[in-house]
Design a protein around this motif. Sequence first.
Motif, PDB file in Angstrom:
ATOM      1  N   ILE A 360       0.841  -1.207   0.000  1.00  0.00           N
ATOM      2  CA  ILE A 360       0.000   0.000   0.000  1.00  0.00           C
ATOM      3  C   ILE A 360       0.870   1.249   0.000  1.00  0.00           C
ATOM      4  CG2 ILE A 360      -1.604   1.363   1.388  1.00  0.00           C
ATOM      5  CD1 ILE A 360      -2.942  -1.216   2.227  1.00  0.00           C
ATOM      6  N   LEU A 361       1.933   1.236   0.821  1.00  0.00           N
ATOM      7  CA  LEU A 361       2.839   2.380   0.855  1.00  0.00           C
ATOM      8  C   LEU A 361       3.496   2.598  -0.510  1.00  0.00           C
ATOM      9  CD1 LEU A 361       4.618   1.870   4.325  1.00  0.00           C
ATOM     10  CD2 LEU A 361       2.817   3.505   3.754  1.00  0.00           C
ATOM     11  N   ASP A 362       3.856   1.493  -1.164  1.00  0.00           N
ATOM     12  CA  ASP A 362       4.469   1.618  -2.487  1.00  0.00           C
ATOM     13  C   ASP A 362       3.486   2.201  -3.496  1.00  0.00           C
ATOM     14  OD1 ASP A 362       6.863   0.618  -1.585  1.00  0.00           O
ATOM     15  OD2 ASP A 362       6.398  -1.460  -2.114  1.00  0.00           O
ATOM     16  N   LYS A 363       2.226   1.737  -3.456  1.00  0.00           N
ATOM     17  CA  LYS A 363       1.216   2.243  -4.390  1.00  0.00           C
ATOM     18  C   LYS A 363       0.922   3.721  -4.142  1.00  0.00           C
ATOM     19  CE  LYS A 363      -1.112  -2.144  -5.373  1.00  0.00           C
ATOM     20  NZ  LYS A 363      -2.380  -2.921  -5.283  1.00  0.00           N
ATOM     21  N   CYS A 364       0.987   4.121  -2.884  1.00  0.00           N
ATOM     22  CA  CYS A 364       0.738   5.528  -2.547  1.00  0.00           C
ATOM     23  C   CYS A 364       1.973   6.388  -2.750  1.00  0.00           C
ATOM     24  CB  CYS A 364       0.269   5.638  -1.097  1.00  0.00           C
ATOM     25  SG  CYS A 364      -1.331   4.858  -0.777  1.00  0.00           S
ATOM     26  N   LYS A 365       3.063   5.743  -3.224  1.00  0.00           N
ATOM     27  CA  LYS A 365       4.321   6.431  -3.476  1.00  0.00           C
ATOM     28  C   LYS A 365       4.852   7.135  -2.230  1.00  0.00           C
ATOM     29  CE  LYS A 365       3.378   7.045  -8.404  1.00  0.00           C
ATOM     30  NZ  LYS A 365       3.278   8.001  -9.539  1.00  0.00           N
ATOM     31  N   ILE A 366       4.651   6.485  -1.084  1.00  0.00           N
ATOM     32  CA  ILE A 366       5.190   6.986   0.176  1.00  0.00           C
ATOM     33  C   ILE A 366       6.580   6.399   0.348  1.00  0.00           C
ATOM     34  CG2 ILE A 366       4.933   6.978   2.694  1.00  0.00           C
ATOM     35  CD1 ILE A 366       1.933   6.833   2.280  1.00  0.00           C
ATOM     36  N   PRO A 367       7.583   7.225   0.634  1.00  0.00           N
ATOM     37  CA  PRO A 367       8.949   6.708   0.801  1.00  0.00           C
ATOM     38  C   PRO A 367       8.983   5.532   1.766  1.00  0.00           C
ATOM     39  CG  PRO A 367       8.956   9.093   0.840  1.00  0.00           C
ATOM     40  CD  PRO A 367       7.510   8.669   0.823  1.00  0.00           C
ATOM     41  N   ASN A 368       9.628   4.481   1.305  1.00  0.00           N
ATOM     42  CA  ASN A 368       9.534   3.217   2.042  1.00  0.00           C
ATOM     43  C   ASN A 368      10.869   2.486   2.023  1.00  0.00           C
ATOM     44  OD1 ASN A 368       8.225   1.190   3.454  1.00  0.00           O
ATOM     45  ND2 ASN A 368       7.477   0.176   1.611  1.00  0.00           N
ATOM     46  N   ARG A 369      11.962   3.233   2.148  1.00  0.00           N
ATOM     47  CA  ARG A 369      13.275   2.623   2.085  1.00  0.00           C
ATOM     48  C   ARG A 369      13.646   2.047   3.446  1.00  0.00           C
ATOM     49  NH1 ARG A 369      17.452   5.715  -1.644  1.00  0.00           N
ATOM     50  NH2 ARG A 369      17.957   3.525  -2.090  1.00  0.00           N
ATOM     51  N   PRO A 370      14.605   1.124   3.495  1.00  0.00           N
ATOM     52  CA  PRO A 370      14.928   0.432   4.746  1.00  0.00           C
ATOM     53  C   PRO A 370      15.243   1.354   5.915  1.00  0.00           C
ATOM     54  CG  PRO A 370      15.956  -0.701   2.915  1.00  0.00           C
ATOM     55  CD  PRO A 370      15.351   0.530   2.347  1.00  0.00           C
ATOM     56  N   LEU A 371      16.082   2.362   5.708  1.00  0.00           N
ATOM     57  CA  LEU A 371      16.441   3.232   6.822  1.00  0.00           C
ATOM     58  C   LEU A 371      15.246   4.036   7.312  1.00  0.00           C
ATOM     59  CD1 LEU A 371      19.981   4.507   5.735  1.00  0.00           C
ATOM     60  CD2 LEU A 371      19.394   2.704   7.359  1.00  0.00           C
ATOM     61  N   GLN A 372      14.324   4.352   6.427  1.00  0.00           N
ATOM     62  CA  GLN A 372      13.109   5.053   6.848  1.00  0.00           C
ATOM     63  C   GLN A 372      12.234   4.131   7.693  1.00  0.00           C
ATOM     64  OE1 GLN A 372      11.964   6.040   2.826  1.00  0.00           O
ATOM     65  NE2 GLN A 372      12.429   8.211   3.136  1.00  0.00           N
ATOM     66  N   ARG A 373      12.153   2.871   7.281  1.00  0.00           N
ATOM     67  CA  ARG A 373      11.387   1.909   8.082  1.00  0.00           C
ATOM     68  C   ARG A 373      12.017   1.725   9.462  1.00  0.00           C
ATOM     69  NH1 ARG A 373      10.511  -3.093   3.824  1.00  0.00           N
ATOM     70  NH2 ARG A 373       9.397  -1.950   2.195  1.00  0.00           N
ATOM     71  N   MET A 374      13.338   1.634   9.488  1.00  0.00           N
ATOM     72  CA  MET A 374      14.018   1.458  10.762  1.00  0.00           C
ATOM     73  C   MET A 374      13.788   2.663  11.676  1.00  0.00           C
ATOM     74  SD  MET A 374      17.608  -0.215   9.435  1.00  0.00           S
ATOM     75  CE  MET A 374      18.313  -0.343  11.083  1.00  0.00           C
ATOM     76  N   CYS A 375      13.809   3.840  11.104  1.00  0.00           N
ATOM     77  CA  CYS A 375      13.545   5.053  11.876  1.00  0.00           C
ATOM     78  C   CYS A 375      12.122   5.019  12.442  1.00  0.00           C
ATOM     79  CB  CYS A 375      13.746   6.278  10.989  1.00  0.00           C
ATOM     80  SG  CYS A 375      13.952   7.813  11.900  1.00  0.00           S
ATOM     81  N   ALA A 376      11.180   4.551  11.633  1.00  0.00           N
ATOM     82  CA  ALA A 376       9.808   4.413  12.111  1.00  0.00           C
ATOM     83  C   ALA A 376       9.727   3.383  13.236  1.00  0.00           C
ATOM     84  CB  ALA A 376       8.886   4.010  10.961  1.00  0.00           C
ATOM     85  N   GLY A 377      10.490   2.280  13.100  1.00  0.00           N
ATOM     86  CA  GLY A 377      10.503   1.266  14.158  1.00  0.00           C
ATOM     87  C   GLY A 377      11.025   1.821  15.468  1.00  0.00           C
ATOM     88  N   MET A 378      12.072   2.646  15.406  1.00  0.00           N
ATOM     89  CA  MET A 378      12.583   3.285  16.618  1.00  0.00           C
ATOM     90  C   MET A 378      11.527   4.193  17.246  1.00  0.00           C
ATOM     91  SD  MET A 378      16.418   4.397  15.435  1.00  0.00           S
ATOM     92  CE  MET A 378      17.722   3.211  15.162  1.00  0.00           C
ATOM     93  N   THR A 379      10.806   4.906  16.398  1.00  0.00           N
ATOM     94  CA  THR A 379       9.754   5.793  16.904  1.00  0.00           C
ATOM     95  C   THR A 379       8.674   5.000  17.628  1.00  0.00           C
ATOM     96  OG1 THR A 379      10.182   7.289  15.045  1.00  0.00           O
ATOM     97  CG2 THR A 379       8.120   7.596  16.249  1.00  0.00           C
ATOM     98  N   PHE A 380       8.306   3.858  17.065  1.00  0.00           N
ATOM     99  CA  PHE A 380       7.325   3.003  17.735  1.00  0.00           C
ATOM    100  C   PHE A 380       7.847   2.525  19.091  1.00  0.00           C
ATOM    101  CE2 PHE A 380       5.048   2.728  13.714  1.00  0.00           C
ATOM    102  CZ  PHE A 380       3.736   2.564  14.129  1.00  0.00           C
ATOM    103  N   ALA A 381       9.132   2.183  19.164  1.00  0.00           N
ATOM    104  CA  ALA A 381       9.702   1.743  20.434  1.00  0.00           C
ATOM    105  C   ALA A 381       9.607   2.846  21.484  1.00  0.00           C
ATOM    106  CB  ALA A 381      11.159   1.315  20.248  1.00  0.00           C
ATOM    107  N   ALA A 382       9.921   4.093  21.073  1.00  0.00           N
ATOM    108  CA  ALA A 382       9.789   5.218  21.997  1.00  0.00           C
ATOM    109  C   ALA A 382       8.342   5.373  22.439  1.00  0.00           C
ATOM    110  CB  ALA A 382      10.286   6.496  21.330  1.00  0.00           C
TER     111      ALA A 382
END
Length: 762
Positions: A360-382
Amino acid sequence: MGRGESEEKSKMEQEPEEDPGFCDKFRGFPKCIGFIVGNEFCERFSFYGMKAILTIYLLEALLFDDSTSTAIYHAFTFGCYFTPILGAIMADSWLGKYWTIVSVSMVYCLGHLIMSLSDLVGPHPYPFLGPSPSGKIPGAMIGLVLIALGTGGIKPCVSAFGGDQFKDGQTKQVQMFFSIFYFAINAGSLISTLVTPLLRDDVQCYGADCFPLAFGVPAILMVVATILFVVGTPFYKRNPPQGNVVVLVSKAIGNAVKNRWNREEGEQREHWMDYCDTTKYEKKLVRDIKFMLHVLYMYIPLPVFWALFDQQGSRWTLQAYRMNYDLGPLGKMKPDQIQFVNPALILILIPIFEGVIYPILDKCKIPNRPLQRMCAGMTFAAGAFVVAGFIQIALQNTYPQPPAAGYSGLRIINMADCELTATFDPPFTGDNPPAFDAIAYKGEQKLYNVPKGNHTIDFTCNGKNPLNNYPVDMGDQEFNTVIITEKNGTLHAPPQFHTDWDKPDKADPKMRVIFMLDPDTIGNNVTVRIENKAVPTQVNHDFDVEMETATEYVVKEPGDFNVRLQYVNNTKADQDELVGTFSTEHGGGYTVVVYNDGTENMVESYIDAEPSSMSILYQIPQYFIITTGEVLFSVTGLDFSYSQAPKSMKSVLQAAWLLTVAFGNVIVLIVAEARLIEDQAIEFFMFAGLMGAVVIIFAIMAYFYTYNEIPKDDEEMEEMGKSNGDIENGKVRNGVDNPALSPDGPIYEDVLAGDTSYITQL
């Protein structure tokens, strides 16, 4: 992955073939795979079963406090994720994978055995509490060290050894093997975190939790794992040791550092690794190390994520330990069982992310690169720790609070067969003077705002002869209990009893007994026995009675209890009298009064500290949030590491990834041992803030990160100086997609080279 597998994979990429059916993927499976998968299931069961109950064991059996228990837990976890380096070096440079697994598994089994038997060591001065902790601590610490060596030693070997069993060209079979292998890990983890706490809590040893059994079953499973692996020996293909790349890389880096330090004045090279002596080390190795160092730079902030993530087994378990376990019609959940939510959610969330969210993120053309995902994962941990902090505040608000400074608390229990009134003399003054209501028979009333100091109370009770000028001494922020009875029509009260208003240090309830019986009636030589109603022989405590006195508080498992009077050497010789029952709940404090109602001896219980009331289910949101963060961070991070590393450096990056986990646990160990933060909620918020700061730093690093362009086929590069145009068709800009754990993803195949870190967190 061996060169043969690499070449075959390259051919398959150039010449697509029809995907075989599900059953076809099992054709040609080596006979020994069942032994390897069975070994992994049993080993993961033994490890996660032991680890699930470890914090509770340190707290209850070894009697460490919260901070020390947390520090030991994370020191153990550090060992588990640091020792894989030793196991890899042993396997690749000395013994080979097979003999490393066999020899280290024996150490592993010994560690489990010592952990189980150590709980039986020591004198038993208090049978209701189990063995003395002083004799158990050395054995437990030795057991933990051996288990850390065992699990770390075999971690980099088992999956790679399984991959070694397949022939060149068995790509689909290899993928299916690692899918089964991954399932075995999760199954072992999930089942053990559910079952082991039941063995601990639902079976009694010495009247307390049965840790010998709870540690013994994982020990048996580890022995079974070792036997299964050894039984498959005749069917294994064993490759000889070929040298460890971690050691080679370390030597090359050391050589570069040494040469740079000794360089001639004014000598400058583009990269400090260019100082490496290429007569000793190949140019390709130097180039690959540069790629690896570029990735390792992004690893610097990663330990903070693991500092938060691994607190599920320590601080979060301690939080659950002081919550209410009752799930209504579903029964009761153990505090160490709540950890099963993580592996259960992992199995649910990974396919959802891979099959739904990422597309879905790819279809919506939302940046979805590995480091961005990892940054999001850290945010969820916080975010998970912010939620945990607010849950902790709500939990702490359920704890009983002491009287305000300058005041004290008083409870009056009426055991006289009439309605009791109490009047302070002189009356209290001030804006909110405390006042007693009438107290019914066997009732109680508590006041928390009695000014400290000496007071007298007049008691009257429906025509009974009053008790006047009863003295009470109210210390600052103390709590006291006064029990009123009657003798021959006159109100009577022994001296006040000091009462613990706070909750027990451990989660099990605490209780004490006050005897309000007349020695002229029952004699002096009396023992009161408290015993578990369901299993009277397992939980008991005997008090030698001194009338109108209170015993010390003792800690017992929650449940229903019988109170018996046992008469010795008096007119009621050898008589065993059941005088009543009472119930306790998790986290409560109780005063049990044994009295005579005029015709028979009876029991009444009163709550000193309210039992735990906040449901353990309140932890579900924080587990869901941090598991979401794990999927984004851990799985994606491993894919990033895989795609950004040359083939020769994948095992080195695996070792580095495991070290980030190890050093994350060191952070928690330091915080716990420093004891700078007393309030647990504030500590949770501190970790959330630390993670938030790291998110910002990592986001900046990711913004400026240039993804490595790894040659598809290293053999095509004969010279380091080839231009981009020369190899334009042989390069691939990796790191965009996340094929980790998908059936066709390349991560499965390269576990052949020891890359198993994507499953080590489960």
